[in-house]
Write a protein that holds these residues in place. Structure first.
Motif, short mmCIF file in Angstrom:
data_model
loop_
_atom_site.label_atom_id
_atom_site.label_comp_id
_atom_site.label_asym_id
_atom_site.label_seq_id
_atom_site.Cartn_x
_atom_site.Cartn_y
_atom_site.Cartn_z
N HIS A 24 1.56 5.95 -4.17
CA HIS A 24 0.35 5.38 -4.80
C HIS A 24 0.37 5.83 -6.17
O HIS A 24 -0.78 5.78 -6.61
CB HIS A 24 -0.76 5.21 -3.86
N HIS A 28 4.63 3.56 -7.62
CA HIS A 28 4.43 2.36 -7.03
C HIS A 28 4.26 1.29 -8.13
O HIS A 28 4.73 0.05 -7.77
CB HIS A 28 3.02 2.76 -6.21
N HIS A 57 -2.68 -2.80 -12.39
CA HIS A 57 -3.25 -3.10 -11.19
C HIS A 57 -4.10 -1.98 -10.49
O HIS A 57 -4.73 -2.27 -9.55
CB HIS A 57 -2.55 -3.97 -10.25
N ASP A 58 -3.54 -0.75 -10.36
CA ASP A 58 -4.19 0.24 -9.56
C ASP A 58 -4.51 1.45 -10.65
O ASP A 58 -4.86 2.64 -9.79
CB ASP A 58 -3.02 0.81 -8.70
N ASP A 61 -7.74 3.08 -9.21
CA ASP A 61 -7.89 2.75 -7.62
C ASP A 61 -9.15 3.66 -7.19
O ASP A 61 -9.11 4.81 -7.54
CB ASP A 61 -6.63 3.26 -7.16
N LYS A 63 -9.67 5.05 -4.50
CA LYS A 63 -9.26 6.40 -3.72
C LYS A 63 -9.38 7.56 -4.85
O LYS A 63 -9.38 8.59 -4.19
CB LYS A 63 -7.66 6.30 -3.10
N ARG A 102 -8.32 -5.72 0.16
CA ARG A 102 -9.70 -5.35 0.63
C ARG A 102 -10.83 -6.49 0.23
O ARG A 102 -11.70 -6.23 1.05
CB ARG A 102 -10.01 -3.96 -0.06
N ASP A 121 2.82 -6.46 -5.09
CA ASP A 121 2.06 -5.52 -4.43
C ASP A 121 2.11 -5.68 -3.26
O ASP A 121 2.37 -4.60 -2.68
CB ASP A 121 0.59 -5.45 -5.02
N ALA A 125 4.39 -2.85 0.17
CA ALA A 125 3.79 -2.32 1.67
C ALA A 125 4.99 -2.61 2.64
O ALA A 125 4.93 -2.02 3.98
CB ALA A 125 2.57 -2.82 2.11
N ARG A 133 5.52 4.83 2.93
CA ARG A 133 3.83 4.94 2.38
C ARG A 133 2.96 4.96 3.61
O ARG A 133 1.83 5.58 3.42
CB ARG A 133 3.65 3.53 1.53
N THR A 134 3.21 4.47 4.67
CA THR A 134 2.37 4.37 5.79
C THR A 134 2.40 5.88 6.25
O THR A 134 1.22 6.30 6.85
CB THR A 134 2.94 3.31 6.71
N PHE A 137 0.22 7.81 3.99
CA PHE A 137 -1.09 7.50 4.06
C PHE A 137 -1.56 8.26 5.14
O PHE A 137 -2.84 9.01 5.14
CB PHE A 137 -1.26 6.09 4.09
N GLN A 148 -4.01 10.30 10.54
CA GLN A 148 -3.55 9.59 11.53
C GLN A 148 -2.10 9.72 11.69
O GLN A 148 -1.00 9.96 10.76
CB GLN A 148 -3.97 8.05 11.22
N HIS A 164 -0.66 0.14 12.28
CA HIS A 164 -0.85 -0.38 10.92
C HIS A 164 0.14 -1.42 10.68
O HIS A 164 -0.08 -2.34 10.03
CB HIS A 164 -0.91 0.71 9.85
N LYS A 168 -1.38 -5.09 9.86
CA LYS A 168 -1.46 -5.61 8.53
C LYS A 168 0.01 -5.72 8.27
O LYS A 168 0.16 -7.10 7.72
CB LYS A 168 -1.95 -4.44 7.79
N LEU A 169 0.94 -4.93 8.20
CA LEU A 169 2.13 -5.24 7.62
C LEU A 169 2.90 -6.42 8.07
O LEU A 169 3.65 -6.99 7.06
CB LEU A 169 3.11 -3.88 7.60
P1 ADP Z 1 -2.42 -1.29 -2.90
O1 ADP Z 1 -3.74 -0.40 -3.36
O2 ADP Z 1 -1.12 -0.75 -3.55
O3 ADP Z 1 -2.72 -2.52 -2.51
P2 ADP Z 1 -3.35 0.22 -0.49
O4 ADP Z 1 -4.13 1.22 -1.29
O5 ADP Z 1 -4.10 -0.85 0.28
O6 ADP Z 1 -2.37 -0.47 -1.24
O7 ADP Z 1 -2.46 1.10 0.51
C1 ADP Z 1 -1.54 1.82 -0.01
C2 ADP Z 1 -0.47 2.18 0.96
O8 ADP Z 1 -0.79 2.60 2.16
C3 ADP Z 1 0.48 0.81 1.50
O9 ADP Z 1 1.72 1.11 1.91
C4 ADP Z 1 -0.32 0.62 2.90
O10 ADP Z 1 0.33 -0.24 3.84
C5 ADP Z 1 -0.72 2.05 3.41
N1 ADP Z 1 -2.04 1.94 4.11
C6 ADP Z 1 -3.14 1.50 3.86
N2 ADP Z 1 -4.01 1.55 4.75
C7 ADP Z 1 -3.55 2.23 5.76
C8 ADP Z 1 -3.72 2.61 7.07
N3 ADP Z 1 -5.17 2.42 7.80
N4 ADP Z 1 -2.68 3.15 7.81
C9 ADP Z 1 -1.48 3.42 7.22
N5 ADP Z 1 -1.15 3.14 6.16
C10 ADP Z 1 -1.96 2.50 5.17
#
Ligand code: ADP
Ligand code: NI
Length: 207
Positions: A24, A28, A57-58, A61, A63, A102, A121, A125, A133-134, A137, A148, A164, A168-169
């Motif tokens: 990220h 990315h 775009h990020d 961010d 986070k 989001r 973007d 994912a 990335r999953t 995260f 998690q 996840h 989502k994916l």
């Molecule tokens: P971006 O800001 O680039 O759109 P996100 O911040 O939403 O992306 O997510 C960053 C990465 O973390 C992505 O690959 C996403 O799939 C993963 N991710 C986001 N939320 C979760 C989650 N709850 N569990 C696991 N992976 C997640």
């Protein structure tokens, strides 16, 4: 002039994002830039806007800014500092402000260039990158989000990386805006499904 603006923006973003987690950070951003360029080559639109929005775009961010999303604000500040034309910088800031998953229903309609960057973007994912990335995260979540595991036998309601994928994916492909991105998503999604099948077989699950 235009290539210079893109190069200068890239250099500033690179500096600002140093030290942000792999998956990220600048890696990315550069993947999103490359995918956005590839989509633009098929879908059209203004390449400069696409490149600037992908790069920015990020940049702020949530986070990394105490939960407050500051990318659009930083985009305006960075482009303004480079003497960018106001219409161009407002277009880029609008994209940056409205592409995030989001935002959901509160997101404003996107221009073609915005749709392209949003697709790029989302593509990041998916695929091998999306898997990593999953996992990253889950292992190092943003503040306030519990760690998690990728997999739990009998996960039930517990959050997992595999959860996840399903929540989502695997839904992303149908949310994409452009045919070019849908084509790129195809291969990435089938790789993820093959990975998941293999992972579950090795874990002793029925697949
Ligand atoms: P971006 O800001 O680039 O759109 P996100 O911040 O939403 O992306 O997510 C960053 C990465 O973390 C992505 O690959 C996403 O799939 C993963 N991710 C986001 N939320 C979760 C989650 N709850 N569990 C696991 N992976 C997640
Ligand atoms: Ni992103």
């Amino acid at each position: 002039m235009t290539q210079q603006l893109v190069a200068e923006t890239e250099a500033i973003v690179r500096k600002r994002m140093t030290g942000q987690a792999a998956g990220h950070g600048m890696d990315h951003v550069l993947r999103v830039l490359a995918s956005a360029q590839a989509i633009q080559a098929e879908a059209g639109g203004d390449l400069e806007v696409v490149e600037l929005a992908a790069l920015l775009h990020d940049v702020g961010d949530a986070k990394f800014h105490n939960g407050v999303e500051r990318s659009a604000e930083f985009a305006r500040e960075i482009l303004g500092g480079l003497g960018t034309d106001r219409d161009l910088s407002e277009h880029v800031a609008h994209i940056v402000d409205n592409i995030s998953f989001r935002k959901g229903a509160s997101a404003k309609p996107l221009s073609l260039e915005g749709k392209i960057v949003q697709d790029a973007d989302r593509l990041d994912a998916l695929g091998a990158i999306g898997i990593v990335r999953t996992i990253e995260f889950g292992a190092a979540p943003p503040p306030g989000v519990p760690v998690q595991p990728f997999y739990l036998p009998d996960a039930g309601n517990e959050k997992t990386g595999i959860g996840h994928f399903h929540e989502k994916l695997f839904k992303l492909k149908d949310l994409l805006n452009t045919d070019a991105a849908r084509q790129m998503a195809e291969e990435r999604e089938s790789f993820m499904r093959a990975f998941l099948d293999q992972f579950l077989r090795e874990s002793g699950e029925e697949v």
